[in-house]
Write an enzyme that holds these catalytic residues in place. Structure first.
Site, PDB file in Angstrom:
ATOM      1  N   PHE A   1       0.086  -9.985  -5.297  1.00 35.61           N
ATOM      2  CA  PHE A   1       0.322  -9.297  -4.027  1.00 35.61           C
ATOM      3  C   PHE A   1       0.010  -7.810  -4.225  1.00 35.61           C
ATOM      4  CE2 PHE A   1       3.190 -12.956  -4.149  1.00 35.61           C
ATOM      5  CZ  PHE A   1       2.823 -13.613  -2.984  1.00 35.61           C
ATOM      6  N   LEU A   2      -1.227  -7.535  -4.588  1.00 36.09           N
ATOM      7  CA  LEU A   2      -1.642  -6.173  -4.916  1.00 36.09           C
ATOM      8  C   LEU A   2      -2.446  -5.572  -3.768  1.00 36.09           C
ATOM      9  CD1 LEU A   2      -2.886  -6.773  -8.585  1.00 36.09           C
ATOM     10  CD2 LEU A   2      -0.590  -6.115  -7.820  1.00 36.09           C
ATOM     11  N   ARG A   3      -2.023  -4.397  -3.311  1.00 41.67           N
ATOM     12  CA  ARG A   3      -2.801  -3.653  -2.318  1.00 41.67           C
ATOM     13  C   ARG A   3      -3.797  -2.771  -3.046  1.00 41.67           C
ATOM     14  NH1 ARG A   3       1.432  -0.072   0.242  1.00 41.67           N
ATOM     15  NH2 ARG A   3       2.135  -0.168  -1.921  1.00 41.67           N
TER      16      ARG A   3
ATOM     17  N   VAL B   1      -8.246  -8.217  -9.872  1.00 43.17           N
ATOM     18  CA  VAL B   1      -6.926  -8.790 -10.120  1.00 43.17           C
ATOM     19  C   VAL B   1      -6.659  -8.916 -11.611  1.00 43.17           C
ATOM     20  CG1 VAL B   1      -5.493 -10.858  -9.854  1.00 43.17           C
ATOM     21  CG2 VAL B   1      -6.822  -9.994  -7.914  1.00 43.17           C
TER      22      VAL B   1
ATOM     23  N   ARG C   1     -20.031  -6.122 -18.741  1.00 38.86           N
ATOM     24  CA  ARG C   1     -18.729  -5.649 -18.249  1.00 38.86           C
ATOM     25  C   ARG C   1     -17.766  -5.441 -19.412  1.00 38.86           C
ATOM     26  NH1 ARG C   1     -15.529  -8.286 -13.239  1.00 38.86           N
ATOM     27  NH2 ARG C   1     -17.157  -7.060 -12.209  1.00 38.86           N
TER      28      ARG C   1
ATOM     29  N   CYS D   1      -9.461  -9.868   0.692  1.00 36.59           N
ATOM     30  CA  CYS D   1      -8.412 -10.882   0.858  1.00 36.59           C
ATOM     31  C   CYS D   1      -8.291 -11.423   2.276  1.00 36.59           C
ATOM     32  CB  CYS D   1      -7.061 -10.303   0.415  1.00 36.59           C
ATOM     33  SG  CYS D   1      -6.968  -9.947  -1.347  1.00 36.59           S
TER      34      CYS D   1
ATOM     35  N   PHE E   1       1.566  -2.089   8.980  1.00 41.87           N
ATOM     36  CA  PHE E   1       0.446  -2.858   9.530  1.00 41.87           C
ATOM     37  C   PHE E   1       0.401  -2.803  11.055  1.00 41.87           C
ATOM     38  CE2 PHE E   1       0.770  -4.313   5.246  1.00 41.87           C
ATOM     39  CZ  PHE E   1      -0.527  -4.587   4.870  1.00 41.87           C
ATOM     40  N   LEU E   2       0.971  -1.756  11.622  1.00 45.29           N
ATOM     41  CA  LEU E   2       0.871  -1.532  13.070  1.00 45.29           C
ATOM     42  C   LEU E   2       0.038  -0.277  13.333  1.00 45.29           C
ATOM     43  CD1 LEU E   2       4.449  -2.361  14.431  1.00 45.29           C
ATOM     44  CD2 LEU E   2       2.363  -3.724  14.628  1.00 45.29           C
TER      45      LEU E   2
END
Length: 440
Positions: free
Chosen positions: A152-154, A11, A35, A263, A252-253
């Site tokens: 709201f990240l995919r 994120v 990192r 998440c 999402f179907l």
């Protein structure tokens, strides 16, 4: 504006890079010195399509940097984002806020007057109030501007989601913070992205409610898939039929092995625990979690049944390991219980994935790995499509069949069809798609 991002994981890195790409001056902070050193050399800790190019461009332009120095970078920032992990707490499933609270305690002594502290981390309702209390304890004179700004990240589409979002949600408690956040997001809101300013608690609830609703939608179509198998239906046709209803929509179907990732599993669990704690249990969420866990645990039995009731001594190939395409994330991936149970049943399991094999190796040490699908299926009794990477959407089935001991195809994502594969001698098993005339 000057932005400091506390946390350089998924994120933080994506959000910080995208804000830099919109013209802000951003420094991503992390305690992990290795990192940060890798990021400074252009080596990213995650795979996200297009992110490496965007990072290099903004570093070269002088808008994006990486550091372990909290003090000086926080002292210069107009907005300090908290983007650290909030994993499920052991024992009770609540979100573990120890990293968030630790970050707040570290940054507070260095905050400049008028700066905003914004939580990107997914946090339970009331966290913003708690962070405000901590800041006041450390610096009673400091004008506190704490906002909730959930992400709201995919994964796999995060850059597009940040740049052209469905909505931007900002939970604020005062007008000064609202003005600062409006300025921050002005370059994105020009793209007509709706910005919803609301209370902090509403913003925190919106994040959990959104993920929980999508998890329920996935679980619903998975249960419909099971019913279709029993009644001789086709879940893809059912999903298309109901998805054409604008009140439902098609997203999402897609029936499959169950939801996973960083998440949905932890956020549904955290919401369930919070609801129980406040005496308002959410039965739908409780059932969703139970159904999803049961589904993932039952995946291996599908493969075993397709292989005649046993996989002992048999070689099984898995195509895909990550919980979804275009990521290397293995958190709560359905491939994990599937591989573990097949191995426990005596199978030799070989897998291939375009990005996730390195992460999978530490989680599944007994798994064998192959560089591509065709070497993965050598002498296999069955091949299981677990993750619908584009690389697996146009397979050469004549070549696969030639290399396999027994051409069985278990399609957990319904990418292919029975008629298509039968031409090459495959026995096909999909999700929610009974054979013609077949019931039960």
């Amino acid at each position: 504006m000057r932005v400091t991002m506390i946390g350089s994981g998924y994120v933080g890195l994506v959000s910080g890079t995208c804000l830099a790409d919109f013209g802000h001056s951003v420094t991503c902070i992390d305690k992990d010195e290795t990192r940060i050193a890798d990021l400074q050399r252009g080596q990213l800790p995650i795979y996200e399509p297009g992110l490496d190019r965007l990072v290099s461009e903004n570093v070269a332009a002088g808008r994006l940097g990486f550091s372990t120095d909290i003090a000086s970078n926080v002292a210069q920032a107009d907005v300090v984002f908290i983007a650290v992990g909030t994993p499920s707490r052991r024992g009770d499933g609540h979100a573990d806020l120890s990293h968030v609270e630790s970050a707040i305690r570290e940054i507070t002594p260095h905050l400049r007057k008028g700066a905003v502290v914004a939580t990107k981390s997914t946090v339970p309702v009331g966290t913003g109030d708690r962070l405000e209390e901590i800041i006041r304890e450390i610096r009673p004179e400091y004008p506190v501007f704490v906002v909730s700004n959930p992400e709201f990240l995919r994964q796999g589409a995060a850059i597009e989601d940040f740049s052209r979002p469905d909505r931007i949600v900002v939970g604020v408690a005062d007008e000064a913070a609202k003005r600062i956040m409006a300025d921050l997001y002005r370059p994105i809101s020009i793209n007509r992205a709706p910005v919803l300013f609301t209370s902090r608690r509403n913003a925190e609830l919106i994040k959990y409610a959104g993920n929980a609703f999508l998890a329920m939608k996935i679980t619903f179509i998975n249960e419909m898939a099971d019913l279709c198998e029993s009644l001789g239906g086709d879940v893809q046709e059912v999903a298309r039929g109901i998805g054409l209803d604008n009140r439902i929509g098609p997203k999402f179907l897609h029936a499959g092995p169950g939801y996973g990732g960083s998440c949905f599993p932890k956020d549904t669990l955290a919401l369930m625990r919070t609801a129980q704690e406040f005496g308002s249990p959410m039965r739908l969420i409780e059932t969703t979690i139970d159904i999803n866990n049961t589904r993932k645990q039952a995946l291996a039995q599908r493969v075993i049944q397709a292989c005649g009731g046993t996989v002992a001594g048999k070689r099984i190939a898995l195509l895909g390991l990550a919980f979804k395409p275009n990521t290397d994330d293995m958190r709560e991936a359905p491939s994990i219980p599937l591989a573990e149970m097949l191995l426990a049943a005596g199978a030799t399991v070989v897998a291939t994935d375009p990005q996730a094999m390195r992460n999978a190796a530490s989680l599944l040490p007994d798994l064998e790995f192959a560089p591509d699908p065709y070497r993965a299926v050598e002498d296999a009794e069955a091949v299981v499509l677990v993750t619908e990477w584009n690389e697996f959407r146009a397979l050469n089935f004549a070549e696969l069949a030639k290399r396999m001991r027994n051409p069985r195809f278990i399609d957990l994502r319904n990418v292919y069809g029975r008629a298509e594969l039968s031409e090459y001698g495959f026995t096909y098993h999909g999700i929610g798609r009974a054979a013609p005339g077949e019931r039960g």
